[in-house]
Scaffold this active site. Structure first.
Site, PDB file in Angstrom:
ATOM      1  N   CYS A 201       0.865  -1.183   0.000  1.00  0.00           N
ATOM      2  CA  CYS A 201       0.000   0.000   0.000  1.00  0.00           C
ATOM      3  C   CYS A 201       0.899   1.230   0.000  1.00  0.00           C
ATOM      4  O   CYS A 201       1.690   1.436  -0.913  1.00  0.00           O
ATOM      5  CB  CYS A 201      -0.975  -0.027   1.161  1.00  0.00           C
ATOM      6  SG  CYS A 201      -0.220  -0.145   2.787  1.00  0.00           S
TER       7      CYS A 201
ATOM      8  N   ARG B 238      -2.166  -0.720   5.449  1.00  0.00           N
ATOM      9  CA  ARG B 238      -3.401  -1.226   4.851  1.00  0.00           C
ATOM     10  C   ARG B 238      -3.172  -2.622   4.260  1.00  0.00           C
ATOM     11  O   ARG B 238      -4.047  -3.480   4.273  1.00  0.00           O
ATOM     12  CB  ARG B 238      -3.892  -0.267   3.757  1.00  0.00           C
ATOM     13  CG  ARG B 238      -4.541   0.991   4.291  1.00  0.00           C
ATOM     14  CD  ARG B 238      -4.867   1.975   3.171  1.00  0.00           C
ATOM     15  NE  ARG B 238      -3.687   2.707   2.719  1.00  0.00           N
ATOM     16  CZ  ARG B 238      -3.675   3.559   1.706  1.00  0.00           C
ATOM     17  NH1 ARG B 238      -4.773   3.768   1.017  1.00  0.00           N
ATOM     18  NH2 ARG B 238      -2.579   4.202   1.372  1.00  0.00           N
TER      19      ARG B 238
END
Lengths: 143, 299
Positions: free
Chosen positions: B247, B252
């Site tokens: 990410c 994430r």
């Protein structure tokens, strides 16, 4: 460059305690952020988004009779941001425009939170202060 | 004492059902000996505004990252952190946090680098616990210090570095950022400040599956069938035996790593924690822009 008396008091409070207690002090500030006055709560269009903050923070500055009032809103689930907003709202309230404009851009670094909060998260506070000071200049232009 | 073999029926469909616990289970077991509840949030102060009674805090930035080098904390610092938090090497750790467990899964991944055996996620996270009106407190948690041993971090199995990713282009690669970041319109998530990368776009051949697709409105994970449709079918991972996820800084993608590894059972998933803040600033690495994955450069 100088601090308002209230901001100086806040900075002294942070300096007087250890690192872990500084976080709790910031929480006290977050808890003390007042809700927006109804005239702004009903008019989100008047509020400026602070893009430097990760969470949705909005603020608005009034200069009334030569006195500054800052209004800000930040979500409950972003207490760090609420704490910074609260320090600025209460620390600048009642100041003259010149006093508010004299607050140094690195106010956030004077709170001693680099280790407890991380510099990354302090960036938002500088963003808020910069926008507040820009609005004060706009409101007082031509005075 | 909770055991790794104890699982709840509602999670039985997942590859590793013992990795999830429900809010009801935690409400009943949070006081068990050998179980530590850990809150991990985006906001460093959120835990202090109220947390599950008995929970300790692990902050992704101030606790889990090395304060100087861009890396995770050293084996000695990790052991010291665990001792200070009152977590033993054999303890079951139940992690929960804000934003659909975004940061809780990041903490779980760092714990996995250090081989902590029994780590679980509270399905639905902090928001669901609060929404259900369950008990929260501002009381500080005091746990006796432990003797957590100094263990080596394994950076080869679950972690990918830039050279690994360069060699991996063309193989199953998942970009879990927003479509705007993937296409190159911006370098950070919408509503987040611009920072950290000089170029925008994605690693060529990566499929774009924003991490949040894996959870429902209430923050709980989607069903196995829904997750299979998203990752196996739509993203084309199929029966991949070697997947890399990335990410912006690897947080994430920890969430997606958790889904692929523990819910869908992919045998080898690595998280590229350098992610876009590294790749987007490297000299001469290939970058694709636009909504399509793009081609692998000729070697």
């Amino acid at each position: 460059m100088s601090l308002t008396p209230v901001l100086q008091e806040f900075v002294d409070d942070f300096a007087a305690v250890g690192e872990q207690d500084r976080l709790m002090l910031l929480l006290d500030h977050a808890d003390a952020l007042l809700a927006l006055p109804a005239r702004y709560a009903d008019h989100p269009d008047l509020l400026e988004r602070v893009l430097e903050c990760q969470s949705p923070v909005f603020l608005f500055v009034e200069v009334d009779g030569g006195v500054v009032h800052v209004h800000a809103t930040a979500p409950e689930e972003a207490p760090t941001t609420r704490g910074f907003a609260s320090i600025l709202v209460r620390g600048l309230d009642g100041a003259t425009p010149d006093e508010a404009l004299a607050v140094p851009a690195d106010l956030s670094s004077m709170l001693g939170l680099e280790r407890a909060v991380s510099p990354l998260r302090l960036r938002g506070m500088s963003g808020m202060l910069g926008r507040i000071q820009r609005q004060i200049r706009e409101r007082t232009a031509g005075d | 004492m909770p055991s790794t073999t104890e699982t709840e029926a509602q999670f039985a469909e997942f590859a590793h059902p013992e990795r999830l616990v429900s809010t009801a289970w935690l409400a009943e077991h949070r006081g068990d000996a050998g179980l530590v509840v850990v809150e991990s949030d985006e906001d460093v102060l959120l835990y202090e505004t109220g947390h599950i009674p008995g929970a300790v805090k692990l902050d992704w930035h101030t606790d889990l990252n090395d304060p100087v080098t861009r890396d995770y904390l050293s084996p000695e610092a990790f052991a010291e952190l665990m001792r200070r938090k009152g977590i033993g090497r054999d303890d079951t750790i139940v992690l929960y946090g804000d934003k659909s467990n975004w940061w809780a899964t990041y903490a779980l991944w760092v714990l996995a680098l250090y081989g902590h055996h029994d780590t679980r996620i509270l399905d639905g996270g902090r928001d669901l616990w609060v929404a259900e009106g369950r008990e929260m407190t501002r009381d500080a948690t005091q746990r006796p210090a432990t003797d957590y041993p100094v263990v080596e971090r394994d950076d080869t199995t679950l972690r990918a570095f830039r050279d690994d990713v360069l060699a991996h282009i063309g193989k199953p690669l998942v970009d879990v950022r927003s479509p705007e970041e993937y296409s190159g319109e911006r370098t950070t998530a919408p509503a987040y400040p611009e920072e950290g990368a000089l170029r925008a776009g994605h690693i060529p051949t990566a499929a774009n599956v924003p991490w949040g697709k894996a959870v429902r409105e209430d923050g709980t994970f989607r069903s196995r069938a829904e997750l299979e449709a998203i990752y196996r079918d739509d993203a084309g991972l199929g029966d991949a035996d070697d997947v890399v996820a990335y990410c912006r800084i690897g947080e994430r993608s920890s969430h997606t790593w958790f889904v692929l590894t523990h819910l869908l059972g992919y045998p080898s998933v690595r998280n590229y924690d350098g992610s876009w803040t590294e790749w987007g600033s490297l000299v001469r690495v290939p970058i694709a822009i636009g909504a399509e994955p793009g081609e692998a450069p000729a070697r």
